[in-house]
Write a protein that holds these residues in place. Structure first.
Motif, PDB file in Angstrom:
ATOM      1  N   LYS A 195      77.803  39.228  49.433  1.00  7.45           N
ATOM      2  CA  LYS A 195      79.058  39.643  50.039  1.00  7.45           C
ATOM      3  C   LYS A 195      79.133  39.229  51.504  1.00  7.45           C
ATOM      4  N   SER A 196      78.036  39.406  52.245  1.00  7.09           N
ATOM      5  CA  SER A 196      78.054  39.034  53.661  1.00  7.09           C
ATOM      6  C   SER A 196      78.137  37.523  53.840  1.00  7.09           C
ATOM      7  N   GLU A 197      77.481  36.763  52.985  1.00  3.92           N
ATOM      8  CA  GLU A 197      77.565  35.301  53.062  1.00  3.92           C
ATOM      9  C   GLU A 197      78.967  34.820  52.721  1.00  3.92           C
ATOM     10  N   ALA A 198      79.605  35.442  51.743  1.00  5.17           N
ATOM     11  CA  ALA A 198      80.969  35.062  51.384  1.00  5.17           C
ATOM     12  C   ALA A 198      81.923  35.381  52.531  1.00  5.17           C
ATOM     13  N   ARG A 199      81.715  36.536  53.191  1.00  2.00           N
ATOM     14  CA  ARG A 199      82.549  36.898  54.334  1.00  2.00           C
ATOM     15  C   ARG A 199      82.350  35.916  55.482  1.00  2.00           C
ATOM     16  N   ALA A 200      81.101  35.521  55.733  1.00  4.55           N
ATOM     17  CA  ALA A 200      80.815  34.573  56.809  1.00  4.55           C
ATOM     18  C   ALA A 200      81.428  33.209  56.511  1.00  4.55           C
ATOM     19  N   ALA A 201      81.369  32.790  55.259  1.00  7.69           N
ATOM     20  CA  ALA A 201      81.966  31.503  54.894  1.00  7.69           C
ATOM     21  C   ALA A 201      83.482  31.553  55.037  1.00  7.69           C
ATOM     22  N   ARG A 202      84.083  32.684  54.667  1.00  3.02           N
ATOM     23  CA  ARG A 202      85.539  32.820  54.789  1.00  3.02           C
ATOM     24  C   ARG A 202      85.948  32.834  56.255  1.00  3.02           C
ATOM     25  N   ASP A 203      85.180  33.523  57.097  1.00  2.00           N
ATOM     26  CA  ASP A 203      85.488  33.571  58.525  1.00  2.00           C
ATOM     27  C   ASP A 203      85.288  32.221  59.189  1.00  2.00           C
ATOM     28  N   ALA A 204      84.340  31.432  58.720  1.00  6.53           N
ATOM     29  CA  ALA A 204      84.084  30.118  59.304  1.00  6.53           C
ATOM     30  C   ALA A 204      85.209  29.143  58.970  1.00  6.53           C
ATOM     31  N   ASP A 205      85.906  29.370  57.858  1.00  6.73           N
ATOM     32  CA  ASP A 205      86.992  28.484  57.459  1.00  6.73           C
ATOM     33  C   ASP A 205      88.258  28.704  58.277  1.00  6.73           C
ATOM     34  N   GLU A 206      88.403  29.860  58.903  1.00  9.00           N
ATOM     35  CA  GLU A 206      89.591  30.138  59.698  1.00  9.00           C
ATOM     36  C   GLU A 206      89.468  29.437  61.047  1.00  9.00           C
ATOM     37  N   PRO A 207      90.372  28.490  61.355  1.00 11.33           N
ATOM     38  CA  PRO A 207      90.238  27.707  62.584  1.00 11.33           C
ATOM     39  C   PRO A 207      90.548  28.478  63.862  1.00 11.33           C
ATOM     40  N   GLY A 208      91.254  29.587  63.803  1.00 15.44           N
ATOM     41  CA  GLY A 208      91.658  30.290  65.002  1.00 15.44           C
ATOM     42  C   GLY A 208      90.584  31.193  65.585  1.00 15.44           C
ATOM     43  N   THR A 209      89.550  31.478  64.832  1.00 15.02           N
ATOM     44  CA  THR A 209      88.526  32.401  65.326  1.00 15.02           C
ATOM     45  C   THR A 209      87.413  31.631  66.017  1.00 15.02           C
ATOM     46  N   PRO A 210      87.034  32.039  67.220  1.00 16.83           N
ATOM     47  CA  PRO A 210      85.934  31.354  67.919  1.00 16.83           C
ATOM     48  C   PRO A 210      84.601  31.690  67.277  1.00 16.83           C
ATOM     49  N   ARG A 211      83.692  30.756  67.334  1.00 23.49           N
ATOM     50  CA  ARG A 211      82.371  30.943  66.770  1.00 23.49           C
ATOM     51  C   ARG A 211      81.378  31.117  67.893  1.00 23.49           C
ATOM     52  N   VAL A 212      80.553  32.128  67.837  1.00 28.09           N
ATOM     53  CA  VAL A 212      79.561  32.393  68.863  1.00 28.09           C
ATOM     54  C   VAL A 212      78.205  31.920  68.357  1.00 28.09           C
ATOM     55  N   ILE A 213      77.598  31.054  69.132  1.00 26.45           N
ATOM     56  CA  ILE A 213      76.277  30.539  68.786  1.00 26.45           C
ATOM     57  C   ILE A 213      75.297  31.059  69.816  1.00 26.45           C
ATOM     58  N   GLN A 214      74.272  31.751  69.354  1.00 30.10           N
ATOM     59  CA  GLN A 214      73.275  32.308  70.262  1.00 30.10           C
ATOM     60  C   GLN A 214      72.395  31.177  70.792  1.00 30.10           C
ATOM     61  N   GLY A 215      72.070  31.221  72.048  1.00 31.31           N
ATOM     62  CA  GLY A 215      71.221  30.207  72.665  1.00 31.31           C
ATOM     63  C   GLY A 215      70.926  30.592  74.087  1.00 31.31           C
ATOM     64  N   GLU A 216      70.428  29.649  74.828  1.00 30.34           N
ATOM     65  CA  GLU A 216      70.136  29.937  76.224  1.00 30.34           C
ATOM     66  C   GLU A 216      71.035  29.090  77.116  1.00 30.34           C
TER      67      GLU A 216
END
Length: 78
Positions: free
Chosen positions: A38-59
């Motif tokens: 369920k969480s992977e499906a939600r993440a895949a659905r959220d990644a397909d929406e172009p209007g939402t920014p994606r946060v990538i953890q890093g330094e």
């Protein structure tokens, strides 16, 4: 004698009786798998929406000389 359907029912009952010890572990495992799916499906659905920014953890890396771009180019050609 027993027919094929009666034999199948007996085998199912014997398997259920023998598997009673493992049943809570199997249901717990199935629940974890369902939550992960369920969480992977939600993440895949959220990644397909172009209007939402994606946060990538890093330094964060600070540049030494902001005027040169990468800090390695001296500006001279030759």
């Amino acid at each position: 004698m027993f027919g094929l359907s009666e034999l199948a029912i007996i085998l199912i009952v014997v398997a259920a009786v023998l598997a009673v010890k493992k049943l809570p572990e199997l249901t717990r495992s199935a629940g974890k798998s369902a939550r992960i799916l369920k969480s992977e499906a939600r993440a895949a659905r959220d990644a397909d929406e172009p209007g939402t920014p994606r946060v990538i953890q890093g330094e964060t890396v600070e540049r030494e000389d902001p005027g040169t771009g990468t800090g390695t180019d001296t500006g001279r050609r030759g």
